[in-house]
Design an enzyme around this catalytic site. Structure first.
Site, PDB file in Angstrom:
ATOM      1  N   THR A  27     -23.525  -0.212  39.208  1.00 23.64           N
ATOM      2  CA  THR A  27     -24.086   1.162  39.210  1.00 23.64           C
ATOM      3  C   THR A  27     -23.467   1.399  40.971  1.00 23.64           C
ATOM      4  O   THR A  27     -22.788   2.079  41.269  1.00 23.64           O
ATOM      5  CB  THR A  27     -25.301   0.929  38.804  1.00 23.64           C
TER       6      THR A  27
ATOM      7  N   GLU B 148     -21.656  15.542   5.408  1.00 24.54           N
ATOM      8  CA  GLU B 148     -21.746  14.893   6.545  1.00 24.54           C
ATOM      9  C   GLU B 148     -21.209  15.835   7.832  1.00 24.54           C
ATOM     10  O   GLU B 148     -22.719  15.505   8.520  1.00 24.54           O
ATOM     11  CB  GLU B 148     -21.536  13.418   6.068  1.00 24.54           C
TER      12      GLU B 148
ATOM     13  N   HIS C   1     -16.872  16.834   2.804  1.00 20.76           N
ATOM     14  CA  HIS C   1     -17.419  15.853   3.460  1.00 20.76           C
ATOM     15  C   HIS C   1     -18.580  16.559   3.760  1.00 20.76           C
ATOM     16  O   HIS C   1     -18.535  17.317   5.123  1.00 20.76           O
ATOM     17  CB  HIS C   1     -16.790  15.382   4.770  1.00 20.76           C
TER      18      HIS C   1
ATOM     19  N   GLU D 225      -5.861   5.791  33.645  1.00 21.93           N
ATOM     20  CA  GLU D 225      -5.437   7.227  32.735  1.00 21.93           C
ATOM     21  C   GLU D 225      -6.633   8.078  32.522  1.00 21.93           C
ATOM     22  O   GLU D 225      -5.704   9.043  32.189  1.00 21.93           O
ATOM     23  CB  GLU D 225      -5.301   6.515  31.251  1.00 21.93           C
TER      24      GLU D 225
ATOM     25  N   CYS E  71     -15.389  12.399  -0.758  1.00 22.10           N
ATOM     26  CA  CYS E  71     -13.685  12.343  -0.530  1.00 22.10           C
ATOM     27  C   CYS E  71     -13.513  11.107  -1.867  1.00 22.10           C
ATOM     28  O   CYS E  71     -12.722  11.027  -2.592  1.00 22.10           O
ATOM     29  CB  CYS E  71     -13.429  12.570   0.429  1.00 22.10           C
ATOM     30  N   PHE E  72     -12.788  10.125  -1.200  1.00 23.10           N
ATOM     31  CA  PHE E  72     -12.537   8.905  -1.611  1.00 23.10           C
ATOM     32  C   PHE E  72     -13.119   8.654  -2.565  1.00 23.10           C
ATOM     33  O   PHE E  72     -12.910   8.117  -4.188  1.00 23.10           O
ATOM     34  CB  PHE E  72     -12.267   7.783  -0.780  1.00 23.10           C
ATOM     35  N   GLY E  73     -14.580   8.896  -2.444  1.00 24.44           N
ATOM     36  CA  GLY E  73     -15.787   9.038  -3.283  1.00 24.44           C
ATOM     37  C   GLY E  73     -15.912   9.004  -5.094  1.00 24.44           C
ATOM     38  O   GLY E  73     -16.128   8.786  -6.158  1.00 24.44           O
TER      39      GLY E  73
HETATM   40  N1  GLN Z   1      -7.485   8.698   1.096  1.00 20.84           N
HETATM   41  C1  GLN Z   1      -7.587   9.893   0.137  1.00 20.84           C
HETATM   42  C2  GLN Z   1      -6.381  11.520   1.063  1.00 20.84           C
HETATM   43  O1  GLN Z   1      -6.180  11.585   0.875  1.00 20.84           O
HETATM   44  C3  GLN Z   1      -9.191  10.369   0.369  1.00 20.84           C
HETATM   45  C4  GLN Z   1      -9.263  11.006   1.996  1.00 20.84           C
HETATM   46  C5  GLN Z   1     -11.044  10.861   2.272  1.00 20.84           C
HETATM   47  O2  GLN Z   1     -11.339  10.052   1.758  1.00 20.84           O
HETATM   48  N2  GLN Z   1     -11.342  11.665   3.420  1.00 20.84           N
HETATM   49  O3  GLN Z   1      -7.115  12.372  -0.586  1.00 20.84           O
END
Ligand code: GLN
Length: 542
Positions: free
Chosen positions: A192, A510, A508, A150, A382-384
């Site tokens: 190699t 990060e 995010h 590929e 985010c999810f946190g």
């Molecule tokens: N699942 C959650 C949402 O879609 C959080 C997404 C995430 O943490 N990037 O909003």
């Protein structure tokens, strides 16, 4: 006219070609050259957004909303530049462009073929990215391993580019692995040799070979590789395992990499000054203090799914002169018994990172609640953030069964719900709320203090948000909304007063953190964790 450095890989995948490409970039950038980097991925997905991070590694999000391969994150961190959709092309994207053009009748009369039409499109996208980034040197990493069926059209396109752009404007770097046979401790160069033969078979003679291995190549190893591959021995470089990928630029430069590149690409010789970079790296690796951070997730997710989070923590540790140790906590274990939950007390800080779906969610909610009750620094990403709000609704507001509709569509208290514009969307690829958006910070909050300004720009990747119907009750119960989207329609940051550090972002942070320049929310979190460690001497045994 830009010059091009092509990075190919041999023997096996996953040997850190991205770090080598980023390091070559860092070396050239440190001599004042304007560099950019791009990656070509041989899979048929149009972008990495639809790929499982457990298998493929983190999905890295660019400011323009592109969902890319995690190597793009490596390049951004090494070079401190913002890349875009143009810096990550895939087979899927190349074919999509060509097939769309075919349907529009643009190839009228012609038989559309892999060569020249697919290879022409690859070359067009490479040249486009180099122009767009206004690069003196564009480094192009070819994903996968030489010999993969590929990856052939990409390598063929690179072969043609050497022919078209000329030897003074193109350079091939081949990255391979030299395994060591444990019993005898002998480093083997045969793989190699074979991978270079494979490359030559398709018309590419590498100019430089960089060999990844546990230990350094000996002079005899270099001689042998040189003899079998037609590469001058001084162009055979060693990239041994190191404590951190950020040490690679220095190790390659010590072996004379920039000189070889300048000579071949006819770039007037100039000084490479890596001292600033090396100082930043030193602080990350050699500081005396330590903090221990618990990352609550699923074991299966581990290292590669959250590379950017790990690095953002190291960056924050670096400027605070402490080393950050990350400990993975299996969230499902927290659901089973209270003693696992109280184990969290040992750590200096707790992170619940981004995520999707319901497995392990209850454990993450318990962790967010535990951090709140016990005054342990908490960072939700985010999810946190969403799960911190769920835990607050359940435990502070007493909303039994409160949840995100992603997890429980029938919850009596949908405190986290789909973004209104998401309700109409039925396709999954590239349809989340993505990329950089401005955020307005509220004066007087911790967020405002940390960032030190009114407006920040951060990257997003989500479909759900805090349900506006619950804004009032949450705030009345003491949750502070300290950042909002520009239209004030969505909450971007939450924090709690009367807690050493309890913050979470819908974005995010990060993805924008860089060595020496951590995102302020990570810096604040690590600083609070360090204070906890110093004040109560948390006694984690590691
Ligand atoms: N699942 C959650 C949402 O879609 C959080 C997404 C995430 O943490 N990037 O909003």
């Amino acid at each position: 006219m830009p010059k091009y450095i092509f990075v190919t890989g041999g023997v096996i995948s996953g040997i850190g070609k991205g770090v080598i490409a980023g390091s070559i970039g860092k070396i050239l950038q440190s001599s004042g050259i304007k560099v950019s980097v791009m990656k070509m991925d041989p899979y048929l997905n149009v972008d990495a957004g639809t790929m499982n991070p457990l298998v493929h590694g983190e999905v890295f999000v660019c400011d323009d909303g592109a969902e890319t391969d995690m190597d793009i994150g490596t390049y951004e961190r090494f070079l401190d530049i913002n890349l875009s959709r143009a810096n990550n092309i895939t087979t899927g994207q190349v074919y999509l462009n060509v097939l769309q053009r075919e349907r529009e009748g643009k190839y009228l009369g012609k038989c559309v073929q892999i060569i020249p039409h697919i290879t022409d499109e690859i070359k067009r996208l490479i040249r486009y990215a180099a122009r767009k980034d206004d690069a003196d040197v564009m480094i192009v990493e070819s994903g996968g391993t030489v010999g993969d069926i590929e990856a052939l059209p990409f390598l063929e396109a690179l072969r043609q580019m050497r022919f078209e752009e000329g030897k003074d404007n193109t350079l091939f770097v081949h990255v391979t692995l030299a395994p060591i046979i444990e019993d005898v401790g002998e480093l083997k160069t045969k793989p190699t040799q074979h991978s270079v033969q494979e490359l030559r078979r398709i018309g590419i003679q590498p100019d430089i070979i960089i060999v990844r291995s546990k230990k350094r190549l000996t002079e005899a190893n270099r001689d042998k590789i040189s003899l079998f591959t037609n590469v001058p021995r001084e162009n055979v470089l060693s990239s041994p395992d190191l404590k951190s990928p950020y040490l690679v630029p220095q190790v390659l430069e010590e072996q004379g990499l920039s000189k070889i590149i300048f000579e071949q690409l006819k770039i007037p010789s100039r000084d490479v000054d890596l001292s600033e970079w090396n100082n930043v790296v030193k602080d990350m690796l050699e500081s005396k203090d330590e903090v221990h951070i618990a990352m609550v997730g699923k074991y299966a997710e581990l290292a590669d799914s959250y590379v950017s989070v790990n690095h953002a923590l190291y960056h924050a540790g670096g400027v605070l002169k402490c080393r950050v140790k990350i400990h993975w906590i299996e969230s499902e274990n927290l659901e089973c018994d209270n003693s696992s939950l109280s184990e969290l007390e040992k750590y200096d800080g707790i992170i619940v990172p981004g995520g999707f779906g319901s497995r392990g969610v209850e454990g993450k909610i318990l962790a967010a609640n535990y951090a709140r009750e016990k005054g342990i620094p908490y960072l939700g990403l985010c999810f946190g953030l969403q799960l911190a709000v769920v835990s607050f609704a359940r435990h502070v507001l007493g909303y039994e069964g409160a949840n995100s509709t992603e997890i429980d569509p029938n919850t009596p208290y949908p405190v986290i719900d789909l973004l209104p514009e998401q309700k109409e969307i039925d396709k999954l690829g590239g349809t989340m709320r993505l990329g950089g958006h401005n955020i307005i910070l509220k004066a007087g909050t911790l967020a405002f203090r940390l960032y030190g300004k009114n407006v920040i720009r951060e990257r997003h990747r989500h479909r759900y948000e805090i349900n506006p119907k619950y804004w009032n009750v949450l705030q009345e119960a003491g949750m502070v909304f300290s950042g909002f989207s520009e239209d004030m329609k969505r909450v971007e940051i939450i924090e709690l007063k009367d807690h050493p550090f309890y913050m979470a972002s819908q974005y995010h942070p990060e993805f924008v953190s860089r060595p020496g320049k951590p995102d302020p929310i990570f810096r604040g979190f690590v600083e609070a964790s360090l204070m906890r460690r110093k004040s109560i001497g948390v006694s984690l045994k590691v």
